[in-house]
Write an enzyme that holds these catalytic residues in place. Structure first.
Site, mmCIF file in Angstrom:
data_model
loop_
_atom_site.group_PDB
_atom_site.id
_atom_site.type_symbol
_atom_site.label_atom_id
_atom_site.label_comp_id
_atom_site.label_asym_id
_atom_site.label_seq_id
_atom_site.Cartn_x
_atom_site.Cartn_y
_atom_site.Cartn_z
ATOM 1 N N ALA A 64 -15.383 32.294 -39.546
ATOM 2 C CA ALA A 64 -14.594 31.061 -39.520
ATOM 3 C C ALA A 64 -14.068 30.907 -38.097
ATOM 4 O O ALA A 64 -13.952 31.897 -37.361
ATOM 5 C CB ALA A 64 -13.451 31.166 -40.516
ATOM 6 N N GLU A 112 -19.832 35.979 -45.498
ATOM 7 C CA GLU A 112 -19.496 35.325 -46.766
ATOM 8 C C GLU A 112 -20.468 34.183 -47.081
ATOM 9 O O GLU A 112 -20.826 33.965 -48.242
ATOM 10 C CB GLU A 112 -18.049 34.816 -46.703
ATOM 11 C CG GLU A 112 -17.045 35.964 -46.666
ATOM 12 C CD GLU A 112 -15.648 35.535 -46.239
ATOM 13 O OE1 GLU A 112 -15.520 34.794 -45.242
ATOM 14 O OE2 GLU A 112 -14.680 35.930 -46.904
ATOM 15 N N GLU A 132 -11.878 40.686 -40.680
ATOM 16 C CA GLU A 132 -10.643 39.892 -40.774
ATOM 17 C C GLU A 132 -9.362 40.706 -40.583
ATOM 18 O O GLU A 132 -8.407 40.233 -39.973
ATOM 19 C CB GLU A 132 -10.575 39.157 -42.129
ATOM 20 C CG GLU A 132 -11.502 37.959 -42.235
ATOM 21 C CD GLU A 132 -12.896 38.319 -42.735
ATOM 22 O OE1 GLU A 132 -13.229 39.524 -42.773
ATOM 23 O OE2 GLU A 132 -13.646 37.393 -43.085
HETATM 24 N N1 CAA Z 1 -14.371 31.588 -33.873
HETATM 25 C C1 CAA Z 1 -14.279 30.866 -32.725
HETATM 26 N N2 CAA Z 1 -15.019 31.109 -31.615
HETATM 27 C C2 CAA Z 1 -15.860 32.144 -31.673
HETATM 28 C C3 CAA Z 1 -16.005 32.957 -32.807
HETATM 29 C C4 CAA Z 1 -15.228 32.627 -33.962
HETATM 30 N N3 CAA Z 1 -15.309 33.292 -35.094
HETATM 31 N N4 CAA Z 1 -16.919 33.918 -32.554
HETATM 32 C C5 CAA Z 1 -17.332 33.720 -31.299
HETATM 33 N N5 CAA Z 1 -16.705 32.649 -30.756
HETATM 34 C C6 CAA Z 1 -16.875 32.097 -29.410
HETATM 35 C C7 CAA Z 1 -16.171 32.958 -28.364
HETATM 36 O O1 CAA Z 1 -14.797 32.663 -28.297
HETATM 37 C C8 CAA Z 1 -16.939 32.585 -27.114
HETATM 38 O O2 CAA Z 1 -16.443 31.359 -26.654
HETATM 39 P P1 CAA Z 1 -16.237 31.106 -25.055
HETATM 40 O O3 CAA Z 1 -17.611 31.228 -24.468
HETATM 41 O O4 CAA Z 1 -15.691 29.709 -24.987
HETATM 42 O O5 CAA Z 1 -15.325 32.164 -24.575
HETATM 43 C C9 CAA Z 1 -18.342 32.352 -27.612
HETATM 44 O O6 CAA Z 1 -18.228 32.141 -29.025
HETATM 45 C C10 CAA Z 1 -19.258 33.557 -27.399
HETATM 46 O O7 CAA Z 1 -18.627 34.692 -27.965
HETATM 47 P P2 CAA Z 1 -18.359 36.049 -27.152
HETATM 48 O O8 CAA Z 1 -18.218 35.775 -25.699
HETATM 49 O O9 CAA Z 1 -17.233 36.760 -27.824
HETATM 50 O O10 CAA Z 1 -19.741 36.807 -27.394
HETATM 51 P P3 CAA Z 1 -19.978 38.375 -27.438
HETATM 52 O O11 CAA Z 1 -21.444 38.581 -27.428
HETATM 53 O O12 CAA Z 1 -19.174 39.061 -26.390
HETATM 54 O O13 CAA Z 1 -19.395 38.859 -28.864
HETATM 55 C C11 CAA Z 1 -19.035 38.684 -31.232
HETATM 56 C C12 CAA Z 1 -19.993 38.388 -30.044
HETATM 57 C C13 CAA Z 1 -18.945 40.200 -31.448
HETATM 58 C C14 CAA Z 1 -19.627 38.011 -32.469
HETATM 59 C C15 CAA Z 1 -17.646 38.115 -30.911
HETATM 60 O O14 CAA Z 1 -17.783 36.763 -30.510
HETATM 61 C C16 CAA Z 1 -16.680 38.167 -32.041
HETATM 62 O O15 CAA Z 1 -16.130 39.214 -32.324
HETATM 63 N N6 CAA Z 1 -16.433 37.012 -32.721
HETATM 64 C C17 CAA Z 1 -15.476 36.927 -33.801
HETATM 65 C C18 CAA Z 1 -16.006 37.562 -35.054
HETATM 66 C C19 CAA Z 1 -14.949 37.510 -36.150
HETATM 67 O O16 CAA Z 1 -13.899 38.109 -36.045
HETATM 68 N N7 CAA Z 1 -15.263 36.789 -37.246
HETATM 69 C C20 CAA Z 1 -14.365 36.661 -38.359
HETATM 70 C C21 CAA Z 1 -13.501 35.444 -38.189
HETATM 71 S S1 CAA Z 1 -12.221 35.366 -39.417
HETATM 72 C C22 CAA Z 1 -12.979 34.747 -40.806
HETATM 73 O O17 CAA Z 1 -14.181 34.529 -40.853
HETATM 74 C C23 CAA Z 1 -12.053 34.508 -41.964
HETATM 75 C C24 CAA Z 1 -12.678 34.097 -43.233
HETATM 76 O O18 CAA Z 1 -13.188 34.904 -43.987
HETATM 77 C C25 CAA Z 1 -12.588 32.720 -43.679
#
Ligand code: CAA
Length: 259
Positions: A64, A112, A132
């Site tokens: 998300a 999910e 999360e």
């Molecule tokens: N939400 C918003 N933006 C996101 C995102 C997310 N879930 N995942 C990645 N992005 C964005 C980053 O902020 C980044 O944006 P910028 O270029 O503007 O900085 C872009 O996508 C590329 O991401 P990274 O630079 O972080 O890429 P990476 O290769 O270094 O890492 C990754 C990849 C490990 C997937 C990392 O992006 C990450 O950890 N993302 C978040 C994953 C996460 O925590 N997901 C769970 C969200 S909570 C949820 O989903 C709740 C629910 O159940 C409803």
């Protein structure tokens, strides 16, 4: 639709989540567009199987949208959770089978989303996880419920409490994915499965989905009763008549007509 692509290939529909700047993360807008794409499928009786994937090679869906969630209050968070759960439940309840083609990160809402599909086929570089708790929240789009039902309670608890990712090999070992294929073969493999499903009697396939999904939530007698009903219902279809007639005449039915 801005962040969701929709196309039809034969009897298969392909939905692609396409928000490359955020690794296909699901914001409210994207969830609403996904909902619209599902409505297009429901309205088209010529679609027998659907595929959901993410654009690019790096991510299926990275969760998300954290930027959108960051400043939410309790009320807004509840609405966001309701929206995600409503859309993912719609996938689960779609009459036709849905295959997740997992091409990279499937984290949080991405894992999910894959879990709400009937079948998951992953590329070798896929990574699954529910991170999360590291963000101070619980999974919100079905993770606590569907992951436990899919991989079993102990493995789901470990993944959710530790918030650590698993690779495609482990996802296969624990039954989270049906198979793992080389990244450059993913869509070919997924379409091959979709076309194989679509070549069978659509009414029967759809009733199988309903019977499995309902039965798995019920006691065995309720499930078996339901199976008897859908089994009988097939005999009202022309496809059943044509297929069995072809069998006894030692020929192959040319095609099913979804009637
Ligand atoms: N939400 C918003 N933006 C996101 C995102 C997310 N879930 N995942 C990645 N992005 C964005 C980053 O902020 C980044 O944006 P910028 O270029 O503007 O900085 C872009 O996508 C590329 O991401 P990274 O630079 O972080 O890429 P990476 O290769 O270094 O890492 C990754 C990849 C490990 C997937 C990392 O992006 C990450 O950890 N993302 C978040 C994953 C996460 O925590 N997901 C769970 C969200 S909570 C949820 O989903 C709740 C629910 O159940 C409803």
């Amino acid at each position: 639709m801005e962040n969701v692509l929709f196309e039809k290939r034969g009897h298969a529909a392909l939905i692609t989540i396409a928000r490359p700047k955020a690794l296909n993360a699901l914001n409210s807008e994207t969830l609403k567009e996904l909902n619209e794409a599902l409505d297009l499928i429901s309205a088209d009786s010529d679609i027998y199987c659907a595929i959901i994937t993410g654009a690019g090679e790096k991510a299926f869906v990275a969760g998300a949208d954290i930027s959108e969630m960051k400043d939410m209050n309790v009320f807004e968070a509840r609405n966001f959770g309701l929206l995600g759960n409503k859309v993912f439940r719609k996938i689960e309840l779609l009459s036709i089978p849905v295959i997740a083609a997992v091409n990279g990160f499937a984290l949080g809402g991405g894992c999910e989303l894959a879990l709400s599909c009937d079948i998951r086929i992953a590329s070798e570089n896929a990574k699954f996880g529910q991170p999360e708790v590291g963000l101070g929240i619980t999974p919100g789009f079905g993770g606590t419920q569907r992951l436990a039902r899919t991989v079993g309670v102990p493995k789901a608890k470990e993944m959710i409490y530790a918030g650590s990712n698993i690779n495609s090999e482990e996802a296969y070992r624990v039954g989270l994915v049906n198979r793992v294929v080389p990244s450059d073969k993913l869509m070919d493999e997924v379409f091959a499965v979709a076309n194989k499903i679509a070549a069978n009697a659509p009414i029967a396939v759809q009733l199988c989905k309903t019977a499995i999904n309902r039965g798995i939530q019920a006691d065995i007698d309720t499930g078996l009763n339901f199976e008897t009903e859908v089994f009988a219902e097939c005999f009202a279809s022309q496809d059943q008549k044509d297929a069995m007639e072809a069998f006894v005449e030692k020929r192959k039915v040319e095609r099913f007509n979804n009637k």
